[in-house]
Design an enzyme around this catalytic site. Structure first.
Site: not given
Ligand code: UD1
Length: 435
Positions: A398, A92, A121, A306, A116, A22-23
């Protein structure tokens, strides 16, 4: 309300085919915007999130056709540079439209994300990277409005403060069409990012360093559509490995990449499982007694957040006390009260959970609050005596393709009941589906 009913206590034995990730599918689907024309993608999992991404692309002006796990997409024309709230709130990952739309159209209007409920986030790192490439942002009406002065992004040196997965993908997708060189440091290293980079390279992008913490990109003027097969889903694979282990079973997964699962395999070996790895298969044989494991979630190549909920379900069966520390998301223990309703004894102190294993699990009605939490409740239900009902299946749809069919094929007693007949029909059995 639709639900899964599980009559637990049966060992699962047999073979489970693993679907595309999925990701990886989500960023790759939206990356088709970067190359106007006809695209063919294969091994795309049939999931609600994938349908949501195709709906978003349709709204942007790019129609698609789905045949089983093959997707054909036409991105010749873009008529609408917006990811609207009604789609973004369901998924998201719609925020991934930001980079490709800015690169393709010089503007993007993306509703702030939902998805989620596992923490705040933020997307500050996405915006910081895209701003460095020349985009200007304004937040109003619940939307991020982005513009590129002069229409084309410019290469830049970017240092991320957090190795964000979708943030890295957004910035990478924008940088491949920017003018000049970009050096992006502190990026995430997840296999799904490597798959996206491979896909972009196949279309003509110049990228070095995928899978390391620094990406070097030489911007090109155009990209050309190229076929791509989505990599296997390591989180789905990890979930079925736990299913084998937690039921005292013997499962062989096919179509997997064992190297992507190293931290999960390490944890399962510590739990006492026997694992046999082939080039694209993994066999898990459950131990007589499960040993406790201490683990901490970390960015790749650390233990994936995850898989945290699923490993916690397994630890409820262990002989002794396990400790699980969650460092990625601040609010990712919402499965704990539900696992406790099934008879587990888990306490949480800040970002650390203590699981006192070995107490018998017994069926109950439980409610899932996010995708991987839902998976952990299904796993616990497979191990529990009696009947477990898992409610609110929206999240499982999902992220897990053909979950019921795959579990039934290896001996699980699971069924789904739905009040809404449309739910019963998903995923559709027809060969072709216009989206
Ligand atoms: C992606 C995955 C999700 C997985 C996560 C962590 C997809 C679609 N989803 O989510 O399944 O659980 O990676 O492996 O690929 N953060 C910030 N600022 C930002 C962005 C992120 O502070 O601009 C922080 C978040 O709050 C979190 C950490 O970075 O603590 C990791 O988040 P992130 O890697 O961005 O998760 P997603 O990309 O949303």
């Amino acid at each position: 309300m639709d639900k899964i009913v599980i009559r637990g206590g049966r060992p699962l034995n047999g073979t489970v085919p693993i679907s595309g990730a999925k990701n990886a599918a989500l960023p790759i689907l939206i990356a088709t915007l970067l190359a106007p024309g006809e695209h063919r993608l294969s091994n795309v999992p049939r999931l609600v999130d994938v349908s949501s991404m195709l709906s978003l692309l349709g709204r942007i002006g790019c129609p698609s056709l789905v045949h089983g796990n093959d997707v054909r997409l036409d991105t010749s024309r873009v008529s609408f540079c917006e990811a609207p709230y009604d789609l973004v709130r369901k998924m998201r990952a719609s925020v991934l439209a930001l980079g490709p739309l800015l690169a393709r159209c010089g503007e993007a209007h993306v509703s702030l994300p939902g998805g989620c409920a596992i923490g705040t986030r933020p997307i500050d790192q996405h915006l910081k990277g895209l701003e460095a490439l020349g985009a200007r942002f304004e937040l109003s009406g619940g939307y991020v409005h982005g513009h590129v002065d002069g229409g084309r992004l410019q290469g830049a040196h970017i240092q991320l403060d957090v190795p964000t997965v979708t943030g890295t993908e957004n910035i990478l997708m924008a940088a491949v069409l920017a003018k000049g060189e970009s050096r992006i440091e502190g990026v995430a290293r997840e296999p799904e990012i490597v798959d996206l980079a491979r896909y972009l390279q196949g279309m003509g992008a110049q990228i070095e360093g995928a899978g390391t913490d620094t990406l070097l990109v030489q911007g090109v003027d155009t990209l050309t559509p190229a076929p791509h097969s989505i990599l296997p889903d390591r989180i789905e694979a990890g979930t079925y490995l736990v299913a084998g282990a937690i039921t005292g079973g013997d499962l062989t997964l096919t179509g997997v990449r064992p190297d992507d699962l190293t931290p999960v395999l390490t944890a399962l070996r510590q739990a006492g499982c026997t694992l046999t790895l082939g080039s694209d298969t993994i066999r898990v044989q459950a131990p007589e007694r499960i040993s406790p494991v201490d683990l901490t979630t970390l960015p790749h190549p650390g233990f994936p957040t995850d898989m945290q909920a699923q490993l916690m379900a397994l630890m409820t069966m262990a002989d002794g006390e396990s400790h699980i520390t969650e460092t990625i998301f601040e609010n990712r223990f919402m499965h704990v009260p539900e696992l406790n309703r099934l008879g587990a004894r888990i306490s949480v102190d800040g970002n650390r959970a203590t699981v006192t294993g070995g107490l018998p699990l017994a069926g109950a009605t439980v409610m899932a609050t996010d995708l991987r939490a839902s998976a952990s409740l299904v796993l616990a239900g497979l191990a529990a005596s009696g009947e477990t009902e898992v409610l609110r299946l929206y999240h499982l749809d999902r992220g897990y393709e053909n979950l019921l069919e795959k579990l039934q094929a290896v001996g699980a007693d699971v069924s789904r009941t739905a009040d809404d007949p449309r739910v019963r029909q998903f995923p559709a059995k027809t060969d072709a589906q216009a989206v």
